[in-house]
Design a protein around this motif. Structure first.
Motif, short mmCIF file in Angstrom:
data_model
loop_
_atom_site.label_atom_id
_atom_site.label_comp_id
_atom_site.label_asym_id
_atom_site.label_seq_id
_atom_site.Cartn_x
_atom_site.Cartn_y
_atom_site.Cartn_z
N ILE A 68 19.88 -7.69 50.93
CA ILE A 68 19.28 -9.02 50.80
C ILE A 68 18.66 -9.23 49.43
CG2 ILE A 68 17.46 -10.56 51.65
CD1 ILE A 68 17.84 -9.23 54.41
N SER A 108 12.70 -9.42 44.32
CA SER A 108 12.26 -10.46 45.25
C SER A 108 10.84 -10.86 44.93
CB SER A 108 12.35 -9.97 46.69
OG SER A 108 11.73 -10.89 47.56
N ARG A 151 8.66 -8.71 53.17
CA ARG A 151 10.05 -8.30 53.29
C ARG A 151 10.30 -7.67 54.67
NH1 ARG A 151 12.19 -5.41 47.76
NH2 ARG A 151 11.13 -6.71 46.23
N LEU A 171 10.44 -10.21 57.36
CA LEU A 171 11.65 -11.02 57.32
C LEU A 171 12.84 -10.32 57.97
CD1 LEU A 171 12.83 -13.67 56.17
CD2 LEU A 171 13.38 -12.42 54.10
N ILE A 172 12.94 -9.00 57.80
CA ILE A 172 14.13 -8.30 58.27
C ILE A 172 13.88 -7.51 59.55
CG2 ILE A 172 15.00 -8.07 55.92
CD1 ILE A 172 14.16 -5.16 55.95
N LEU A 191 20.16 -14.87 54.29
CA LEU A 191 18.88 -14.47 53.71
C LEU A 191 19.01 -14.20 52.21
CD1 LEU A 191 17.57 -12.15 56.55
CD2 LEU A 191 16.57 -14.32 55.84
N ARG A 192 20.14 -13.64 51.82
CA ARG A 192 20.40 -13.42 50.39
C ARG A 192 20.39 -14.75 49.65
NH1 ARG A 192 25.78 -10.96 50.26
NH2 ARG A 192 24.76 -9.10 51.09
N LEU A 240 18.69 -17.41 50.41
CA LEU A 240 17.36 -17.99 50.35
C LEU A 240 16.59 -17.56 49.10
CD1 LEU A 240 16.15 -17.75 54.06
CD2 LEU A 240 16.89 -19.78 52.83
N TYR A 241 16.97 -16.43 48.51
CA TYR A 241 16.27 -15.95 47.33
C TYR A 241 17.11 -16.10 46.07
CZ TYR A 241 13.06 -14.92 50.83
OH TYR A 241 12.22 -15.10 51.90
N ASN A 247 18.64 -17.42 66.21
CA ASN A 247 18.85 -17.34 64.76
C ASN A 247 19.41 -18.63 64.18
OD1 ASN A 247 17.85 -14.78 63.99
ND2 ASN A 247 19.61 -13.79 64.94
N ARG A 259 16.38 -20.55 63.48
CA ARG A 259 15.70 -20.04 62.29
C ARG A 259 16.37 -20.56 61.02
NH1 ARG A 259 15.56 -13.70 62.82
NH2 ARG A 259 14.24 -13.84 60.97
N TRP A 298 14.82 -22.81 58.02
CA TRP A 298 14.80 -22.39 56.62
C TRP A 298 15.40 -23.47 55.72
CZ3 TRP A 298 17.37 -17.11 58.05
CH2 TRP A 298 16.41 -16.25 58.58
#
Length: 201
Positions: A106, A111, A118, A121-122, A142-143, A145-146, A165, A168, A172
């Motif tokens: 991710i 980050s 972190r 989040l995971i 998720l990757r 998102l950053y 999910n 979720r 997001w």
């Protein structure tokens, strides 16, 4: 120090226009004269039957496919495919996993999050080898998102996720859409509720 062209675009995209985009394969027309103004930050949902060209359109916008005809303009400047690749973060239907842990997949070691954030989040993603299809898709999302890219393209982003999910991911993206241009191809009708615009192919 003078900012690079990409740094300036990352700060502010004032206009983003797809004009008369077309794409053909072996004399078969997939996309014909597609035009749309994506200048406003928000969530754009592309709708249409399977095979109508939704994935192809995202790949044209991302620069992964060459245009048969048409142009893409960002801040009133015509962009090549390679230039678009520098502005776009693209999540395809074929999710990518690298060797390493979930965290490494991710964040790539970088980050803005604290270590405790972190872990939070995971925490619901399996840390063992052999991720499920849903976990793999979630890691790719998720990757995204950053990513610092100002334009996000997502192709069927919730197809392998369970309902929790999916919720979720919608939350997001609904939070991020005020700061990004997000274009989604999906059959998931629940995105209609948070879409700023829907585009029918």
């Amino acid at each position: 120090m003078k900012k690079t062209e990409r740094e300036e675009y990352l700060e502010a995209i004032q206009s983003f226009l797809a004009k008369s985009l077309s794409y053909s394969i072996e004399n078969r027309e997939i996309i014909r004269s597609f035009s749309y103004d994506f200048s406003q930050k928000g969530l754009y949902v592309i709708k249409g039957e399977s095979g109508c060209g939704k994935t192809t359109l995202l790949k044209l916008i991302s620069g992964l496919y060459p245009l048969s005809q048409g142009q893409i303009f960002v801040n009133n400047q015509k962009k090549t495919a390679s230039q678009m690749c520098g502005l776009v973060a693209y999540v395809s239907q074929k999710n990518t996993i690298f060797e390493g842990t979930v965290k490494e997949n991710i964040f790539f070691g970088n980050s803005p999050l604290l270590e405790t954030e972190r872990e939070e989040l995971i925490k619901n993603i399996s840390m063992q080898e052999g991720f499920s299809g849903g976990e793999t898709q979630l890691i790719n999302l998720l990757r995204l998102l950053y990513s610092d890219r100002p334009i996000w393209l997502l192709d069927e982003p919730t197809s392998a996720l369970d309902e929790n999910n999916r919720k979720r991911v919608r939350e997001w993206l609904n939070d991020k859409k005020h700061r990004k241009i997000i274009i989604i191809s999906t059959h998931d009708k629940t995105f209609d509720e948070i879409a700023d615009a829907m585009i029918e192919l």
